[in-house]
Design an enzyme around this catalytic site. Structure first.
Site, short mmCIF file in Angstrom:
data_model
loop_
_atom_site.label_atom_id
_atom_site.label_comp_id
_atom_site.label_asym_id
_atom_site.label_seq_id
_atom_site.Cartn_x
_atom_site.Cartn_y
_atom_site.Cartn_z
N SER A 7 4.28 76.31 104.04
CA SER A 7 4.17 75.60 105.31
C SER A 7 4.63 74.16 105.14
O SER A 7 4.06 73.40 104.34
CB SER A 7 2.72 75.62 105.79
OG SER A 7 2.53 74.60 106.74
N HIS A 32 7.64 78.40 106.74
CA HIS A 32 6.70 78.38 107.86
C HIS A 32 6.73 76.99 108.51
O HIS A 32 6.48 75.98 107.84
CB HIS A 32 5.29 78.71 107.34
CG HIS A 32 4.26 78.87 108.40
ND1 HIS A 32 4.12 80.02 109.13
CD2 HIS A 32 3.31 78.01 108.87
CE1 HIS A 32 3.13 79.88 110.00
NE2 HIS A 32 2.62 78.66 109.86
N ASP A 34 5.16 74.68 111.42
CA ASP A 34 4.04 74.52 112.34
C ASP A 34 4.41 73.55 113.45
O ASP A 34 4.61 72.36 113.20
CB ASP A 34 2.82 74.01 111.58
CG ASP A 34 2.21 75.08 110.70
OD1 ASP A 34 1.91 76.17 111.21
OD2 ASP A 34 2.08 74.85 109.47
N MET A 36 3.21 71.71 116.73
CA MET A 36 1.97 71.33 117.43
C MET A 36 2.29 70.28 118.49
O MET A 36 3.10 69.38 118.24
CB MET A 36 0.97 70.76 116.43
CG MET A 36 0.71 71.65 115.23
SD MET A 36 -0.55 70.95 114.16
CE MET A 36 -0.54 72.12 112.81
N HIS A 65 5.68 78.83 114.00
CA HIS A 65 4.32 79.05 114.52
C HIS A 65 4.08 78.04 115.65
O HIS A 65 3.89 76.85 115.39
CB HIS A 65 3.35 78.87 113.34
CG HIS A 65 1.91 78.95 113.70
ND1 HIS A 65 0.90 78.62 112.84
CD2 HIS A 65 1.29 79.33 114.85
CE1 HIS A 65 -0.27 78.79 113.42
NE2 HIS A 65 -0.06 79.21 114.66
N MET A 67 2.04 76.22 118.17
CA MET A 67 0.68 75.85 118.60
C MET A 67 0.83 74.85 119.73
O MET A 67 0.57 73.65 119.59
CB MET A 67 -0.09 75.23 117.41
CG MET A 67 -0.53 76.27 116.40
SD MET A 67 -0.97 75.55 114.80
CE MET A 67 0.65 75.45 114.06
N MET A 136 -5.04 83.66 111.89
CA MET A 136 -5.44 82.33 111.40
C MET A 136 -6.68 82.50 110.54
O MET A 136 -7.65 83.14 110.96
CB MET A 136 -5.76 81.39 112.57
CG MET A 136 -4.57 80.94 113.40
SD MET A 136 -3.19 80.24 112.46
CE MET A 136 -3.97 78.86 111.62
N ASP A 174 -2.83 82.66 107.50
CA ASP A 174 -2.45 81.24 107.53
C ASP A 174 -3.68 80.34 107.47
O ASP A 174 -4.47 80.31 108.41
CB ASP A 174 -1.66 81.00 108.84
CG ASP A 174 -1.10 79.59 108.95
OD1 ASP A 174 -1.21 78.82 107.98
OD2 ASP A 174 -0.54 79.28 110.02
C1 DX5 Z 1 -2.73 75.09 110.46
C2 DX5 Z 1 -1.35 75.60 110.15
C3 DX5 Z 1 -1.14 76.06 108.77
C4 DX5 Z 1 -1.37 75.03 107.71
C5 DX5 Z 1 -1.73 75.74 106.44
O1 DX5 Z 1 -2.83 74.88 111.82
O2 DX5 Z 1 -1.04 76.68 111.01
O3 DX5 Z 1 0.16 76.62 108.64
O4 DX5 Z 1 -0.29 74.21 107.48
O5 DX5 Z 1 -2.00 74.77 105.49
P1 DX5 Z 1 -2.92 75.06 104.22
O6 DX5 Z 1 -2.25 76.13 103.43
O7 DX5 Z 1 -2.95 73.74 103.54
O8 DX5 Z 1 -4.26 75.49 104.73
ZN ZN Z 2 0.85 77.84 110.67
#
Ligand code: DX5
Ligand code: ZN
Length: 221
Positions: A7, A32, A34, A36, A65, A67, A136, A174
């Protein structure tokens, strides 16, 4: 074979290209990303222009992903920017089936994400329409959180649910996964593992990925 999806959230944003390069060389299977928006989750990260720039530095699949609120409005932009898999949350999608269909029509793989408190029963009518389910294993919004132990059983139940229906499903997990608990999730049925801090927060990302892959199959050094 278990696939590892580092990620980027835990990487150094001032040198994203180099970060991708080092995990690619170390055997990462996908990246990956993220996304947001500060509304669906209390954090803001990156959008399509950054994904588009990163597309030039690697051929690894981009596992995006989302969010964000109103994800359906941004699907075309992310696919245009180079996303290969798009994961949308089930919690804020009024027309989930339409959104998943749209992702497929536009040439990407549709995936649906469940927050820790969202039951597997919500997948009932869409399981056959997705390539992947992302479970999640922390509450979304931040990297570096602790794995929620009760999610192991959820992974196991989802694998059973897919097997019972004869669906060949990728199950991605994740949040909070590292060398010490990766075997727990893969043994339960996950075959795609997101790893943020356990890959990027230590010096040798390559060694971290090798260790995760080894432990994912139950191996110890
Ligand atoms: C959280 C994200 C994850 C996060 C995982 O909202 O969706 O992808 O980056 O990070 P670690 O592996 O550090 O928990
Ligand atoms: Zn994620």
């Amino acid at each position: 074979m278990v696939r590892i999806a580092p990620s980027l959230l835990a990487s150094d944003f001032s040198k994203l290209g180099e970060e991708i390069d080092r995990v690619e060389k170390a055997g990462a299977d996908m990246i990956h990303i993220d996304v947001m928006d500060g509304h669906f989750v209390p954090n803001i990260t990156i959008g399509p222009p950054v994904v588009k720039s990163l597309r030039k530095v690697t051929k690894l699949p981009f596992d995006v992903h989302l969010m964000i609120e109103n994800p359906e409005l941004y699907i075309d932009s992310f696919i245009g920017a180079g996303a290969d898999i798009i994961s949308v949350h089930i919690e804020n999608n009024y027309h989930l089936h339409r959104t998943l269909q749209h992702i497929r029509e536009k040439g990407a793989k549709p995936s649906v994400v469940l927050n820790p408190a969202t039951p597997l029963s919500t997948l009932d009518m869409v399981l056959a329409d997705v390539d992947m389910v992302l479970l999640m294993t922390v509450n979304p919004g931040l990297g570096g959180q602790k794995y929620i132990e009760s999610m192991t059983e959820k992974v196991r139940e989802l694998r059973l649910m897919a097997d019972r229906r004869g669906i060949k499903l990728d199950i991605e997990v994740d949040g909070g996964i590292g060398p010490d608990n990766i075997f727990t999730v893969t043994q339960a049925g996950a075959n795609v593992v997101v790893a943020g801090s356990s890959v990027f927060n230590y010096q040798d990302a390559g060694e971290n990925i090798r260790l995760l892959k080894q432990r994912a199959c139950g191996g110890y050094i």
